[in-house]
Write an enzyme that holds these catalytic residues in place. Structure first.
Site, mmCIF file in Angstrom:
data_model
loop_
_atom_site.group_PDB
_atom_site.id
_atom_site.type_symbol
_atom_site.label_atom_id
_atom_site.label_comp_id
_atom_site.label_asym_id
_atom_site.label_seq_id
_atom_site.Cartn_x
_atom_site.Cartn_y
_atom_site.Cartn_z
ATOM 1 N N LYS A 1 20.538 32.767 -116.501
ATOM 2 C CA LYS A 1 19.679 31.793 -115.858
ATOM 3 C C LYS A 1 20.477 31.054 -114.781
ATOM 4 C CE LYS A 1 17.666 27.437 -116.461
ATOM 5 N NZ LYS A 1 17.875 26.226 -117.164
ATOM 6 N N CYS B 1 29.041 6.830 -122.325
ATOM 7 C CA CYS B 1 27.895 7.104 -121.443
ATOM 8 C C CYS B 1 26.949 5.904 -121.414
ATOM 9 C CB CYS B 1 27.060 8.278 -121.937
ATOM 10 S SG CYS B 1 27.860 9.864 -121.949
ATOM 11 N N LYS C 1 22.342 24.630 -111.792
ATOM 12 C CA LYS C 1 23.255 23.910 -110.912
ATOM 13 C C LYS C 1 24.688 24.009 -111.424
ATOM 14 C CE LYS C 1 19.291 21.373 -110.788
ATOM 15 N NZ LYS C 1 18.474 20.391 -111.413
ATOM 16 N N HIS D 1 18.573 24.842 -105.037
ATOM 17 C CA HIS D 1 19.029 26.235 -105.130
ATOM 18 C C HIS D 1 17.819 27.173 -105.115
ATOM 19 C CE1 HIS D 1 17.887 26.359 -109.351
ATOM 20 N NE2 HIS D 1 18.682 25.328 -109.624
ATOM 21 N N HIS E 1 32.187 13.190 -122.994
ATOM 22 C CA HIS E 1 33.415 12.419 -123.246
ATOM 23 C C HIS E 1 34.171 12.847 -124.489
ATOM 24 C CE1 HIS E 1 30.885 9.731 -120.684
ATOM 25 N NE2 HIS E 1 32.026 9.673 -120.035
ATOM 26 N N CYS F 1 26.312 7.393 -127.248
ATOM 27 C CA CYS F 1 27.693 7.506 -126.765
ATOM 28 C C CYS F 1 28.068 6.216 -126.044
ATOM 29 C CB CYS F 1 27.843 8.677 -125.790
ATOM 30 S SG CYS F 1 29.432 8.662 -124.940
ATOM 31 N N CYS G 1 30.235 13.547 -128.163
ATOM 32 C CA CYS G 1 29.576 13.505 -126.860
ATOM 33 C C CYS G 1 30.002 14.738 -126.063
ATOM 34 C CB CYS G 1 29.979 12.241 -126.100
ATOM 35 S SG CYS G 1 29.465 12.286 -124.364
ATOM 36 N N HIS H 1 14.524 26.443 -107.057
ATOM 37 C CA HIS H 1 13.612 25.464 -106.448
ATOM 38 C C HIS H 1 12.844 26.107 -105.293
ATOM 39 C CE1 HIS H 1 17.017 22.763 -107.941
ATOM 40 N NE2 HIS H 1 16.005 22.516 -108.739
HETATM 41 O O1 ME8 Z 1 12.753 19.619 -114.169
HETATM 42 N N1 ME8 Z 1 14.113 30.144 -111.811
HETATM 43 O O2 ME8 Z 1 13.477 19.131 -112.029
HETATM 44 P P1 ME8 Z 1 14.462 20.341 -111.713
HETATM 45 C C1 ME8 Z 1 12.899 29.750 -111.446
HETATM 46 N N2 ME8 Z 1 12.440 16.754 -112.180
HETATM 47 N N3 ME8 Z 1 12.557 28.485 -111.179
HETATM 48 C C2 ME8 Z 1 13.509 27.556 -111.273
HETATM 49 C C3 ME8 Z 1 14.818 27.888 -111.642
HETATM 50 C C4 ME8 Z 1 15.111 29.257 -111.915
HETATM 51 N N4 ME8 Z 1 16.314 29.689 -112.249
HETATM 52 N N5 ME8 Z 1 15.543 26.744 -111.656
HETATM 53 C C5 ME8 Z 1 14.717 25.744 -111.290
HETATM 54 C C6 ME8 Z 1 12.796 18.900 -113.195
HETATM 55 N N6 ME8 Z 1 13.474 26.219 -111.054
HETATM 56 C C7 ME8 Z 1 11.942 17.647 -113.159
HETATM 57 C C8 ME8 Z 1 10.504 18.041 -112.913
HETATM 58 S S1 ME8 Z 1 7.921 17.443 -112.498
HETATM 59 C C9 ME8 Z 1 6.917 16.141 -112.790
HETATM 60 C C10 ME8 Z 1 9.533 16.895 -112.886
HETATM 61 C C11 ME8 Z 1 12.320 25.442 -110.597
HETATM 62 O O3 ME8 Z 1 15.159 19.993 -110.452
HETATM 63 C C12 ME8 Z 1 11.162 25.536 -111.572
HETATM 64 O O4 ME8 Z 1 9.987 25.178 -110.907
HETATM 65 O O5 ME8 Z 1 15.281 20.675 -112.893
HETATM 66 C C13 ME8 Z 1 11.525 24.484 -112.602
HETATM 67 O O6 ME8 Z 1 10.425 24.094 -113.403
HETATM 68 C C14 ME8 Z 1 11.989 23.366 -111.681
HETATM 69 O O7 ME8 Z 1 12.674 24.072 -110.604
HETATM 70 C C15 ME8 Z 1 12.911 22.373 -112.351
HETATM 71 O O8 ME8 Z 1 13.476 21.549 -111.370
#
Ligand code: ME8
Length: 504
Positions: free
Chosen positions: A295, A128, A298, A17, A146, A125, A143, A20
């Site tokens: 905020k 889970c 997903k 989204h 669930h 859980c 949980c 990212h």
């Molecule tokens: O945390 N505003 O992955 P993730 C700004 N896999 N940046 C955002 C955002 C938002 N609303 N939402 C997501 C993880 N981000 C782990 C990381 S690293 C070794 C492992 C961006 O898919 C931002 O960079 O939840 C945030 O830190 C990251 O996506 C989290 O991505």
């Protein structure tokens, strides 16, 4: 020495989204700027594919975790060219070479005496088949998924001796005040460290979706250790037959958002110390993009879709908007209305008009040729030191301030046109020398800002520089007076207003 910049690796439990896209765009802007300085750059992004959230999401869909990982990793990877991101590698933590290197680094951490066997106790859980963190438990000890009662259970675990790094981390923060920025995030990490570090589980016994622990095959590594190490492992296999580690390590910048501060600013340096590896230079923590104050995540359906924006307005407009609208390092609200307003007022009007009137007048009055080498001294003074000032902002990852510095000159050039009224000069036979000087100064100013804007607006700036017959892109070329303009050729609108919606 290579300038090495990273984004977080994104979870594949859902599709990408705007949040990212934001981090990836910011990292790309920095990567491009450093290439303009003539530096060797390595820009890494990728996907985090192990762990419970991915296993759970796959389970909910009735597919294998690897299938879900393949499906969503492909989506993250496909987004990159749409964003015009120039990453040098895309790491997936299910890559065999990553897994092998994670195993060897963490075996070294164990050999160095920072791993011990223990028992993890927490709320479990049964549905889970998993422990729930305290902050995710619903009222009544239920949980959250669930809604069944959780039981207190134990799991055999290997622990990472984080507590052994208490003093070394405190000295790190004392010695390197720029290790984490902005300052508020530095303070937040430091106060977490000062509150007293406790050892953390390094492995999971009940989970199978992860990198296997080499000294105990009944365990996999806790996903965060596997994930953080991506920054290190990628260098060993990103280029076939070549190990880039020595030339590239350590990272100059890790870009992250505040949600993953503790892992990067506390666990990660401790892990590197335990493995006897050099620490990154800087961790820059940008804010959250908020949609109408909430905020983005997903789970919420209110996400401004980056692909839809790009299809309609192009990648440059999205890149520009995100870095212009939200001061980099702070939280900020984004909306389609604010996007369209900036697109029209700044891209179409400020920059688009400056480009079209400059090229238009040169074509109309001088057949596309800049015929004076004399430049306006007062304008030159206002551009003096501009590339250096922009570079100084980039050194501190101040991407919004860097952009503002350039944009002030875009606006200054538009005012210059109004002040000098070249159309009047054109009609006065004895002012032709003045007209030449004004047009040359204007074209030179436009060329200078365009070179500086290239990291933010790569496609449009390349088109514009091609139209000016001055394709050079290095930071030295951004200097007002560096020259190089050839025969100017007309181009269509850089930011067509028709892209803006009429009534929907
Ligand atoms: O945390 N505003 O992955 P993730 C700004 N896999 N940046 C955002 C955002 C938002 N609303 N939402 C997501 C993880 N981000 C782990 C990381 S690293 C070794 C492992 C961006 O898919 C931002 O960079 O939840 C945030 O830190 C990251 O996506 C989290 O991505």
């Amino acid at each position: 020495m290579t300038f090495y910049i990273t984004t977080p690796i994104y979870y594949v439990n859902a599709a990408p989204h705007l949040g990212h896209a934001y981090t990836t765009i910011a990292a790309d802007v920095m990567a491009r700027h450093h290439r303009q300085r003539g530096e060797e750059v390595f820009f890494l992004t990728g996907t985090d594919e192990h762990g419970e959230p991915v296993a759970d999401a796959a389970h909910a869909l009735g597919i294998e975790p690897q299938q879900l990982a393949d499906r969503n990793a492909a989506r993250f990877e496909a987004l990159l060219p749409l964003l015009e991101a120039t990453n040098d590698f895309f790491i997936r933590t299910t890559d065999a070479a990553h897994e092998a290197r994670v195993q060897s680094v963490l075996a070294r951490v164990r050999d160095n005496g920072f791993v011990y066997q223990g028992t993890y106790e927490g709320w479990y859980c049964p549905r889970c088949a998993d422990f729930k963190p305290e902050n995710e438990i619903d009222p009544g000890n239920l949980c959250p998924i669930h809604h069944v009662e959780l039981t207190r259970e134990q799991e055999d675990s290997y622990f990472f001796k984080l507590s052994a790094f208490q003093e070394r981390l405190e000295s790190l923060y004392a010695e390197r005040e720029d290790f984490v920025a902005p300052r508020s995030r530095y303070n937040e990490a430091l106060s977490f460290i000062r509150s007293g570090l406790r050892d953390v589980p390094l492995t999971r016994h009940r989970l199978t979706w992860g990198v296997q622990v080499p000294w105990d095959h009944d365990h996999v590594f806790y996903v965060w250790f596997d994930a953080l190490l991506n920054y290190y492992t990628a260098l060993s296999y990103a280029r076939e037959g070549q190990d880039l580690t020595d030339a590239t390590w350590p990272p100059d910048y890790h870009l992250i958002a505040k949600d993953i501060l503790r892992f990067h600013a506390v666990y990660w340096p401790a892990l590197l110390m335990a493995a006897e590896l050099e620490l990154p230079e800087h961790i820059f923590v940008h804010g959250y993009l908020l949609m109408e104050g909430e905020k983005m995540s997903k789970s919420l359906g209110n996400v401004l879709d980056p692909v839809a924006v790009i299809e309609r307005f192009g990648a440059d407009a999205l890149r520009f908007y995100l870095l212009r609208e939200v001061p980099f390092g702070q939280d900020g609200t984004v909306s389609t209305l604010a996007f369209e307003t900036r697109y029209e007022a700044e891209l179409a009007n400020d920059l688009g008009n400056l480009a079209s009137r400059t090229i238009g007048m040169l074509t109309r009055y001088r057949d596309g040729v800049v015929s004076s080498s004399e430049l306006d001294t007062s304008l030159a003074a206002e551009f003096a030191g501009l590339p250096q000032r922009v570079a100084a902002h980039f050194d501190r990852a101040e991407l919004t301030l860097g952009l503002e510095e350039i944009w002030q000159r875009v606006r200054r050039l538009n005012r210059y046109v109004e002040e000098q009224t070249p159309w009047r000069l054109a009609s006065e036979p004895d002012r032709q020398g003045d007209l030449d000087r004004v047009l040359a100064s204007l074209a030179e100013g436009l060329r200078s800002v365009t070179v500086l804007l290239w990291p933010y607006l790569p496609g449009s700036c390349e088109r514009l520089l091609a139209a000016l017959g001055a394709p050079e892109l290095s930071l030295a070329d951004a200097m007002f007076g560096a020259g190089g303009i050839g025969r100017v050729a007309p181009i269509g609108p850089l930011f067509p207003k028709e892209a803006a919606p009429s009534d929907d």
